[in-house]
Design a protein around this motif. Structure first.
Motif, short mmCIF file in Angstrom:
data_model
loop_
_atom_site.label_atom_id
_atom_site.label_comp_id
_atom_site.label_asym_id
_atom_site.label_seq_id
_atom_site.Cartn_x
_atom_site.Cartn_y
_atom_site.Cartn_z
N PRO A 30 0.83 -1.22 0.00
CA PRO A 30 0.00 0.00 0.00
C PRO A 30 0.86 1.26 0.00
N VAL A 31 0.24 2.38 -0.29
CA VAL A 31 0.93 3.66 -0.24
C VAL A 31 1.48 3.87 1.17
N GLY A 32 2.76 4.25 1.25
CA GLY A 32 3.42 4.45 2.53
C GLY A 32 4.26 3.27 2.97
N ALA A 33 4.12 2.12 2.31
CA ALA A 33 4.91 0.94 2.68
C ALA A 33 6.39 1.20 2.42
N ALA A 34 7.25 0.65 3.28
CA ALA A 34 8.69 0.86 3.16
C ALA A 34 9.27 0.11 1.98
N ALA A 35 10.34 0.67 1.41
CA ALA A 35 11.05 0.04 0.30
C ALA A 35 12.48 0.56 0.29
N GLN A 36 13.36 -0.12 -0.41
CA GLN A 36 14.74 0.30 -0.58
C GLN A 36 15.00 0.55 -2.07
N VAL A 37 15.75 1.60 -2.35
CA VAL A 37 16.10 1.92 -3.74
C VAL A 37 17.62 1.89 -3.85
N LEU A 38 18.14 1.15 -4.82
CA LEU A 38 19.57 1.07 -5.06
C LEU A 38 19.91 1.97 -6.24
N VAL A 39 20.62 3.07 -5.93
CA VAL A 39 20.99 4.06 -6.95
C VAL A 39 22.51 4.18 -6.99
N ASN A 40 23.08 3.91 -8.14
CA ASN A 40 24.54 4.01 -8.29
C ASN A 40 25.28 3.24 -7.21
N GLY A 41 24.74 2.08 -6.85
CA GLY A 41 25.39 1.23 -5.86
C GLY A 41 25.10 1.60 -4.42
N ASN A 42 24.33 2.67 -4.19
CA ASN A 42 24.01 3.11 -2.83
C ASN A 42 22.54 2.84 -2.52
N SER A 43 22.30 2.37 -1.30
CA SER A 43 20.94 2.05 -0.89
C SER A 43 20.27 3.27 -0.25
N ARG A 44 19.04 3.52 -0.63
CA ARG A 44 18.26 4.64 -0.08
C ARG A 44 16.95 4.10 0.51
N SER A 45 16.55 4.68 1.61
CA SER A 45 15.25 4.34 2.18
C SER A 45 14.16 5.10 1.43
N GLY A 46 13.12 4.39 1.08
CA GLY A 46 12.01 5.02 0.38
C GLY A 46 10.69 4.45 0.85
N LYS A 47 9.63 4.89 0.23
CA LYS A 47 8.30 4.36 0.55
C LYS A 47 7.43 4.43 -0.69
N VAL A 48 6.42 3.60 -0.70
CA VAL A 48 5.50 3.57 -1.83
C VAL A 48 4.78 4.91 -1.92
N TYR A 49 4.86 5.54 -3.09
CA TYR A 49 4.28 6.87 -3.31
C TYR A 49 2.92 6.76 -4.01
N SER A 50 2.84 5.91 -5.01
CA SER A 50 1.58 5.73 -5.73
C SER A 50 1.54 4.36 -6.40
N ARG A 51 0.32 3.89 -6.62
CA ARG A 51 0.11 2.60 -7.27
C ARG A 51 -0.73 2.81 -8.52
N GLY A 52 -0.30 2.23 -9.61
CA GLY A 52 -1.01 2.41 -10.87
C GLY A 52 -2.43 1.90 -10.82
N VAL A 53 -3.29 2.58 -11.54
CA VAL A 53 -4.70 2.19 -11.62
C VAL A 53 -4.99 1.47 -12.94
N GLU A 54 -4.43 1.98 -14.02
CA GLU A 54 -4.62 1.36 -15.33
C GLU A 54 -3.38 0.59 -15.73
N ALA A 55 -3.58 -0.57 -16.32
CA ALA A 55 -2.47 -1.42 -16.73
C ALA A 55 -1.69 -0.75 -17.87
N VAL A 56 -0.37 -0.92 -17.85
CA VAL A 56 0.45 -0.39 -18.93
C VAL A 56 0.58 -1.40 -20.07
N ARG A 57 0.41 -2.66 -19.73
CA ARG A 57 0.38 -3.71 -20.76
C ARG A 57 -0.14 -5.00 -20.14
N ILE A 58 -0.44 -5.96 -20.99
CA ILE A 58 -0.93 -7.27 -20.56
C ILE A 58 0.09 -8.32 -20.96
#
Length: 244
Positions: A184-212
């Motif tokens: 859900p929105v607000g859930a914790a996540a980690q982002v690996l950028v240029n070899g460095n780990s960053r703390s993040g959180k879910v910002y938004s969830r798609g409503v319409e599919a981008v492909r099947i």
């Protein structure tokens, strides 16, 4: 698309995106007088980005201010006149009709003063619209303005300047509906950028599919995280997202 990093964690390949981006256009016709920025430049809130030729708008504002000054003098005269008229009426030296005429004249002068003030404010707005200032601190994502260019407010096919906040970025990954429902929105996540780990959180969830795909519909899942100081990150750069 998905790879396992732990018993209950998912590692997903994604790409960077702006949290949002605004396209800026001028609201007055004119000639670009000066451009203060270049693409990729960091700007602070209220920094001047672009200025149009302001001579016409400044002249209109001066005229409007003069009209306000004249209206103020007329209003002061009318207030003295109505005071004298009221005094004469109270002493029984003039009829009520003359008092009403004086009050009507004063009302007309007040209306003209209000109209003059409104014209001054409109002239000030028109002058303000000859400049583009940064509404927030961020990075110039695109600059299509050049000194000397003629700009028609109603015929701007592309924005003069595009601005995006650069203190935060989005890591966008593609997931199935089953995965989307787990975070859900607000859930914790980690982002690996240029070899460095960053703390993040879910910002938004798609409503319409981008492909099947054979495994089902695929949706966008955005993780927001803070950019490190003096670090330049660009949209579409590859990153990895770890969802616990």
């Amino acid at each position: 698309m998905l790879g396992s990093t732990a018993a209950h964690a998912l590692e997903l390949k994604g790409r960077l995106e702006w949290v949002h981006k605004i396209d800026m256009r001028v609201m007055e016709n004119g000639i670009v007088e000066t451009v203060k920025i270049t693409t990729g430049q960091h700007v602070n809130k209220d920094d001047l980005l672009l200025r149009m030729d302001q001579r016409k708008q400044k002249a209109a504002l001066l005229e409007a201010k003069a009209r306000v000054a004249r209206a103020k003098l007329s209003l002061e005269d009318s207030e003295r006149d109505i005071a004298r008229t009221q005094e004469l009426f109270d002493r029984g030296l003039i009829a009520e009709e003359e008092l009403k005429d004086g009050e009507l004249k004063q009302a007309v002068v007040k209306t003209e003063a209000e109209s003059a003030k409104a014209a001054e404010e409109a002239a000030q707005v028109a002058l303000d619209h000859t400049e583009l200032k940064a509404p927030f601190s961020g990075i110039v994502a695109a600059n299509n303005a050049w000194q000397g260019a003629v700009v028609f407010a109603s015929k701007q096919d592309q924005p003069l300047i595009s601005l995006a906040p650069d203190d935060q970025m989005l890591a966008r990954v593609l997931v199935t509906a089953d995965v989307l429902r787990q975070y859900p929105v607000g859930a914790a996540a980690q982002v690996l950028v240029n070899g460095n780990s960053r703390s993040g959180k879910v910002y938004s969830r798609g409503v319409e599919a981008v492909r099947i795909e054979p495994e089902g519909a695929i949706y966008e899942l955005d993780i927001i995280f803070q950019r490190n100081a003096k670090e330049l990150l660009r949209p579409s750069e590859s990153v990895k997202v770890v969802l616990p």
